[in-house]
Design a protein around this motif. Structure first.
Motif, PDB file in Angstrom:
ATOM      1  N   GLU A   1       2.696 -26.699  -0.998  1.00 11.71           N
ATOM      2  CA  GLU A   1       3.449 -25.604  -0.395  1.00 11.71           C
ATOM      3  C   GLU A   1       2.574 -24.392  -0.079  1.00 11.71           C
ATOM      4  N   LEU A   2       1.330 -24.434  -0.519  1.00 11.43           N
ATOM      5  CA  LEU A   2       0.414 -23.318  -0.275  1.00 11.43           C
ATOM      6  C   LEU A   2      -0.313 -23.512   1.049  1.00 11.43           C
ATOM      7  N   THR A   3      -0.264 -22.502   1.904  1.00  7.55           N
ATOM      8  CA  THR A   3      -1.015 -22.507   3.160  1.00  7.55           C
ATOM      9  C   THR A   3      -2.306 -21.742   2.940  1.00  7.55           C
ATOM     10  N   ALA A   4      -3.421 -22.474   2.891  1.00  7.18           N
ATOM     11  CA  ALA A   4      -4.719 -21.852   2.635  1.00  7.18           C
ATOM     12  C   ALA A   4      -5.308 -21.236   3.896  1.00  7.18           C
TER      13      ALA A   4
ATOM     14  N   GLY B   1      -8.700 -16.308  -2.862  1.00  4.42           N
ATOM     15  CA  GLY B   1      -7.447 -16.851  -2.357  1.00  4.42           C
ATOM     16  C   GLY B   1      -7.133 -16.496  -0.928  1.00  4.42           C
ATOM     17  N   SER B   2      -8.067 -15.813  -0.251  1.00  2.00           N
ATOM     18  CA  SER B   2      -7.815 -15.384   1.128  1.00  2.00           C
ATOM     19  C   SER B   2      -7.979 -16.516   2.137  1.00  2.00           C
ATOM     20  N   GLY B   3      -8.694 -17.587   1.750  1.00  2.00           N
ATOM     21  CA  GLY B   3      -8.918 -18.708   2.657  1.00  2.00           C
ATOM     22  C   GLY B   3     -10.333 -18.816   3.175  1.00  2.00           C
ATOM     23  N   LYS B   4     -11.204 -17.908   2.764  1.00  2.97           N
ATOM     24  CA  LYS B   4     -12.557 -17.896   3.328  1.00  2.97           C
ATOM     25  C   LYS B   4     -13.367 -19.134   2.952  1.00  2.97           C
TER      26      LYS B   4
ATOM     27  N   LEU C   1     -10.015 -11.771   6.253  1.00  2.00           N
ATOM     28  CA  LEU C   1      -9.033 -12.800   5.927  1.00  2.00           C
ATOM     29  C   LEU C   1      -8.161 -12.337   4.776  1.00  2.00           C
ATOM     30  N   ASP C   2      -6.868 -12.651   4.875  1.00  6.63           N
ATOM     31  CA  ASP C   2      -5.944 -12.322   3.799  1.00  6.63           C
ATOM     32  C   ASP C   2      -4.825 -13.351   3.793  1.00  6.63           C
ATOM     33  N   ALA C   3      -4.614 -13.980   2.644  1.00 10.79           N
ATOM     34  CA  ALA C   3      -3.553 -14.976   2.480  1.00 10.79           C
ATOM     35  C   ALA C   3      -3.589 -16.045   3.570  1.00 10.79           C
TER      36      ALA C   3
END
Length: 283
Positions: A13-16, A37-40, A205-207
């Motif tokens: 359920e997490l969108t990276a 956790g920002s996706g970088k 990048l954020d979330a």
């Protein structure tokens, strides 16, 4: 040229990564900047081919890399803490990737020596990696990544665990090296000073979302929204009413950038924007 188009990665359920797009031109250094956790890191792994995309594409010079395995992409990786083998000498550290590729001994030594010369460590082949200074270790790690002749370098927070003083010094050295070598690079970091000091352009990048991409000065002077403002550590946000070239706020009448639309809005005031005059008022 590297191009990432609408890259999306989900873990349950997490969108990276949420539809992230980015271009890195030949010879350009772009920093992906964000908190944990920002996706970088997911972005870097997707570019390297270590993480499959749920949707979107990664391309090099227009070629889709979806079916190209990591070892065939021609990308070099520089890891956190440099990941050198302390029991090996510098030469064998630099040759490691070439050995994994099955390159012959004589060619390995030639390319290792050439890579060390590129980073100004010529003649250091027999030095034990465990005896290197921080700056030398950084250069050896870069030489190891350069030896196979990569078309793109990927940096995964290579200075992340170092103390502040050493990180600041090595940031300047690395920036100079990358500029001199003219390499194309995607640099992942959580440190603003590192990203702004190294990169030609910065992606915030954020979330899992890309909030802004631009030259460091542009990102700092014209942040694209309140999320970027807060990420940059700017906390003085005031309600105001813009009329012409100024805004009415509880701190008084404040100038606004040319072209600011009239009406109510929220203004960020940088700490250095105020000074006290002898009368004690803010100007």
């Amino acid at each position: 040229m590297l191009e990432v188009r609408d890259a999306t990665v989900r873990f349950g359920e997490l969108t990276a990564l949420a539809g992230v797009s980015l271009r890195v031109a030949d010879g350009e250094v772009v920093a992906a900047l964000g908190a944990s956790g920002s996706g970088k890191t997911t972005l870097l792994r997707a570019v390297a081919g270590l993480q499959a995309l749920d949707s979107g594409r990664v391309l090099w010079d227009g070629m889709d890399l979806a079916q190209v395995p990591p070892h065939r992409r021609g990308f070099g990786l520089v890891f956190q803490d440099f990941a050198l083998f302390p029991h090996l000498d510098v030469g064998r550290n630099v040759e490691f990737g070439l050995r994994m590729q099955g390159v012959g001994r004589a060619e390995r030594r030639r390319r290792s020596a050439a890579a060390l010369a590129q980073v100004e460590l010529a003649g250091m082949e027999r030095r034990k990696a465990g005896t290197l200074s921080g700056g030398q270790a950084q250069r050896v790690a870069l030489a190891r990544a350069l030896a196979p002749g990569p078309r793109l370098l990927l940096f995964d927070e290579p200075l992340g665990s170092l103390d502040r003083a050493l990180r600041e010094r090595l940031t300047g050295e690395l920036r100079s090296l990358l500029s001199t070598l003219g390499v194309t690079a995607l640099y992942v970091t959580h440190d603003q000073e590192e990203a702004f000091g190294l990169a030609d352009r910065v992606m915030i990048l954020d979330a899992g979302s890309s909030l802004q991409v631009g030259p460091p000065e542009e990102v700092w002077r014209a942040p694209a929204g309140e999320r970027v403002v807060r990420f940059l550590g700017l906390r003085n946000i005031l309600e105001g009413l813009v009329e012409g070239t100024a805004a009415h706020t509880r701190a008084g009448l404040l100038p606004v950038p040319p072209g600011t639309p009239p009406g109510p809005g929220r203004l960020v005031v940088r700490p250095g924007a105020f000074r006290a005059d002898p009368a004690g008022s803010l100007v």
